[in-house]
Design an enzyme around this catalytic site. Structure first.
Site, PDB file in Angstrom:
ATOM      1  N   ASP A 225       0.878  -1.179   0.000  1.00 55.82           N
ATOM      2  CA  ASP A 225       0.000   0.000   0.000  1.00 55.82           C
ATOM      3  C   ASP A 225       0.913   1.227   0.000  1.00 55.82           C
ATOM      4  OD1 ASP A 225      -2.232   1.612   0.116  1.00 55.82           O
ATOM      5  OD2 ASP A 225      -2.781   1.110   2.175  1.00 55.82           O
ATOM      6  N   CYS A 266      -4.435  -1.881  -2.941  1.00 56.12           N
ATOM      7  CA  CYS A 266      -5.834  -1.408  -2.861  1.00 56.12           C
ATOM      8  C   CYS A 266      -6.072  -0.157  -3.686  1.00 56.12           C
ATOM      9  CB  CYS A 266      -6.222  -1.180  -1.406  1.00 56.12           C
ATOM     10  SG  CYS A 266      -5.320   0.145  -0.599  1.00 56.12           S
ATOM     11  N   ARG A 294     -14.646  -4.299  -5.212  1.00 56.90           N
ATOM     12  CA  ARG A 294     -15.237  -3.457  -4.161  1.00 56.90           C
ATOM     13  C   ARG A 294     -16.747  -3.391  -4.370  1.00 56.90           C
ATOM     14  NH1 ARG A 294     -12.094   0.288  -1.526  1.00 56.90           N
ATOM     15  NH2 ARG A 294     -13.998   0.530  -0.289  1.00 56.90           N
TER      16      ARG A 294
HETATM   17  N1   CP Z   1      -8.923   1.630  -1.860  1.00 58.85           N
HETATM   18  C1   CP Z   1      -9.744   2.655  -1.539  1.00 58.85           C
HETATM   19  O1   CP Z   1     -10.388   2.680  -0.492  1.00 58.85           O
HETATM   20  O2   CP Z   1      -9.817   3.620  -2.502  1.00 58.85           O
HETATM   21  P1   CP Z   1     -10.469   5.068  -2.290  1.00 58.85           P
HETATM   22  O3   CP Z   1      -9.653   5.781  -1.228  1.00 58.85           O
HETATM   23  O4   CP Z   1     -10.343   5.728  -3.641  1.00 58.85           O
HETATM   24  O5   CP Z   1     -11.885   4.899  -1.847  1.00 58.85           O
END
Ligand code: CP
Length: 308
Positions: A225, A266, A294
């Protein structure tokens, strides 16, 4: 009433049922235009409040589209424009919103804000990310792993970099879905002992390995991340980059994992910091499937919260 606050506070059986539901809903929609409703409309007549105190692309759009596909309607609320926690207490906002809407999704800074919202709301509350955890993301990640490689139980997942809120939810998932977890990163950015302890308490193998090359040996999945999260101060940036550079996921590191290992992030990503573009766009990467999932995983969460 069922809140979806975290992976470690939801039963393993319910998590499993949600992932199965997400797989089924994704399959059922194959080939359909994204704006068309699902055949099943369990949220018909339902209003969902989506509250954002932090920026978002994926969470905002995937919840909005997901609710509509299930027949419901949304209102997107910015924390700055609300009285949340400054004009009135979180508890009063929770009580008031519960008179208007059928479900609340909130992305906020402090975990306490989420918990107070859930305690005082009389409708289900979903955690759309706090400084401590990001459970919706990891539900999508479990769905993604399974659609590419089958069950994640017994697999080796390696987290490289900062032991942040997304890492925390991955550790919770290790305990609940039964996979082994290795963290590799600098000691100052280790995941909280409580999160490591939760996974260990469920009987899975949990390791902390400072050498990234050793950590990824036999890995089925490597995850990373951003090096600086939304809640980290800008002043931490240079130090973090220096600390985390050895943990960059590049082709050399990926090559030390199993030949069929997957790569996840993510998003949003800082390309060529925490992971190189060669890895992000390479054959191991499933980052855009994660983003798509998601939508499907959160539809399963919405249905579970509303008992449908
Ligand atoms: N991965 C994620 O939560 O992306 P956002 O911050 O764009 O919602």
């Amino acid at each position: 009433m069922k809140h979806f606050l975290d992976i470690h506070t939801t039963s393993a059986a319910d998590l499993r049922a949600m992932i199965d539901s997400a797989h089924a809903m994704k399959t059922a929609r194959q080939g359909r235009p994204k704006g068309t409703p699902d055949d099943d409309q369990p949220l018909k007549g339902h209003m969902v409040a989506l509250i954002f105190e932090k920026p978002s692309t994926r969470t905002r759009v995937s919840f909005d589209v997901g609710v509509r596909q299930l027949g419901g309607e949304t209102m997107v609320l910015s924390g700055k424009e609300m009285q949340l926690g400054h004009g009135e207490t979180i508890a009063d906002t929770a009580r008031v919103l519960s008179r208007y809407v059928d479900l609340i999704m909130i992305r906020t800074f402090e975990e306490q804000t989420l918990l107070e919202m859930a305690e005082h709301a009389t409708v289900p509350v979903i955690n759309g990310l706090t400084n401590r955890t990001h459970p919706c993301q990891i539900m999508a990640d479990i769905q993604t792993y399974e659609e590419h490689r089958g069950s994640i139980a017994g697999k080796k997942v390696v987290w490289a970099g900062d032991g942040n809120n997304v890492c925390a939810s991955f550790l919770h998932a290790a305990g609940q879905f039964g996979f082994d977890f290795t963290f590799t990163g600098p000691q100052t950015l280790d995941p909280e002992p409580e999160w490591l302890g939760f996974a260990r308490s469920k009987g899975v193998s949990v390791a902390v390995e400072r050498d990234p090359a050793k950590a990824v040996a036999d890995a089925d999945l490597i995850v990373t991340d951003t090096w600086v999260s939304m809640h980290d101060p800008e002043s931490a940036k240079e130090r973090r980059h220096n600390q985390l550079r050895p943990y960059q996921v590049n082709e050399d590191l990926m090559a030390k994992a199993k030949p069929d290992a997957l790569f996840m992030h993510c998003l949003p990503a800082h390309r060529n910091d925490e992971a190189t573009s060669a890895v992000m766009d390479g054959p191991h990467s499933v980052i855009f499937d994660e983003a798509e999932n998601r939508l499907h995983a959160q539809k399963a969460i919405l249905r579970w919260c509303l008992g449908r």
